[in-house]
Scaffold this motif. Sequence first.
Motif, short mmCIF file in Angstrom:
data_model
loop_
_atom_site.label_atom_id
_atom_site.label_comp_id
_atom_site.label_asym_id
_atom_site.label_seq_id
_atom_site.Cartn_x
_atom_site.Cartn_y
_atom_site.Cartn_z
N TYR A 295 0.98 -1.36 -0.01
CA TYR A 295 0.01 0.24 -0.05
C TYR A 295 0.88 1.17 -0.13
O TYR A 295 1.56 1.37 1.08
CB TYR A 295 -0.62 -0.23 0.54
N SER B 225 1.91 4.68 -7.67
CA SER B 225 0.86 3.52 -8.16
C SER B 225 1.72 2.61 -9.30
O SER B 225 0.64 1.18 -9.03
CB SER B 225 0.09 4.78 -9.13
N ALA C 262 2.39 0.22 -6.08
CA ALA C 262 1.08 -0.55 -5.52
C ALA C 262 0.22 -1.79 -6.77
O ALA C 262 -0.11 -2.57 -6.77
CB ALA C 262 0.01 0.33 -5.20
N LYS C 263 0.18 -1.42 -7.65
CA LYS C 263 -0.70 -1.93 -8.83
C LYS C 263 -0.11 -3.78 -9.38
O LYS C 263 -0.86 -4.45 -9.23
CB LYS C 263 -0.88 -1.44 -9.68
N GLY D 293 -1.42 -4.46 -4.22
CA GLY D 293 -1.51 -3.33 -3.22
C GLY D 293 -2.80 -2.21 -3.90
O GLY D 293 -3.50 -2.50 -4.97
N LYS D 294 -3.20 -0.92 -2.70
CA LYS D 294 -3.53 0.37 -3.62
C LYS D 294 -2.59 1.55 -3.06
O LYS D 294 -2.42 1.03 -2.16
CB LYS D 294 -4.62 0.55 -2.62
N LYS D 295 -2.83 2.56 -3.63
CA LYS D 295 -1.99 3.57 -3.90
C LYS D 295 -2.49 4.98 -3.89
O LYS D 295 -3.87 4.65 -3.75
CB LYS D 295 -1.89 4.19 -5.38
N PHE D 296 -2.61 6.05 -2.44
CA PHE D 296 -3.30 6.48 -1.86
C PHE D 296 -2.57 7.93 -1.74
O PHE D 296 -0.95 8.28 -2.23
CB PHE D 296 -3.44 5.78 -0.54
N ILE E 144 -6.79 2.42 5.09
CA ILE E 144 -5.14 0.91 4.89
C ILE E 144 -5.62 -0.32 6.15
O ILE E 144 -5.67 -1.09 6.37
CB ILE E 144 -4.06 1.28 4.97
N ASP F 111 -8.66 -2.04 5.76
CA ASP F 111 -8.52 -2.70 4.59
C ASP F 111 -7.77 -4.53 5.34
O ASP F 111 -8.18 -4.77 4.54
CB ASP F 111 -7.61 -1.79 3.19
#
Length: 318
Positions: A224, A252, A255-256, A260-263, A278, A281
């Motif tokens: 993340y 980004s 994360a991809k 995960g995820k990008k914030f 997060i 999650d």
Amino acid sequence: MVAMALSFMSSQRLWWLLLVPVIALAYTGLSLRLRNPTGVRRLTRLLPVESAWKRHFSVIASLLSLAALVLAYAQPAAMVDVPKDRATVVIAIDVSVSMSATDVAPSRIEAEKAAASSFVDLLPASFNLAVVSFAATANIVMAPSTDRGAAKRAIDSLQLQPSTAIGEGIYTSLQALKLAPPDPQNPDDPAPGAIVLLSDGSTNSGRSSAGAAQLAADQGVPVYTIAYGTDNGYIIENGQRQRVPVNHAELSNIAKTSGGKKFSASSASDLSAVYQTIAQDVGYVQELSEITERLAGVALLFAIVAGLGVVSLASRWP
């Protein structure tokens, strides 16, 4: 948090809800019959005219209480957030000199320390936490542990260093995950892991972040990423003003690739909100769970309201 959709473990009991409209129609019919031909209510012999709204209010509250009680009797279930049994989370923090920029008050690094310390308290107590710092190289500041005080002290001890090696930060975080103590009941069952990585810059040292992200994906460890700072950030280096914008694209991609995820966060409040998201999650999973007690509580609340209405009416009787 409870999902909007409900299911019922004893749905056949929902037939009792028919009592609600039946009683409502009976009350309406009775109210109409208590009118004399000239339209004067016979109930005014017992109750003042201005108390009519209290009667209606009490009846409505009683019907709502009955409806909630029937729903509780049908054993409702919904998707609720349940803390995961165990996991290991690595907090990887960029401590490059660019984190001294003051576009986020009082500075990026100080705001990050405060937010990361708060994040520590948001995760389930059974989770192991590790702290990794990275600049030109990466270091395990604290190995995985459930000691929240030690984690906060490790975060507070971070010092700024030159260069940025995001890839090294991920590689070292993966090493930290391997240091997590085994579950005494299931020693051969590794706990799931996740990396929460905060950075404000681009990789300019060490191995590539793309390769590190791919390795994380291969090991089933989502990363993340938090892009922290604004495009107006700058530092003073050798007497010169140097811009330190955030590289959103690199974070980004990490994360991809890793799953995960990008914030993004451009202020201390944004960062706190991101950490809360997060924590939800990585720390919780949605499971179907019975919530009978919640609807029973709603029924009790409406019953109390109805009771207060009746008491108010009784106080006006002759």
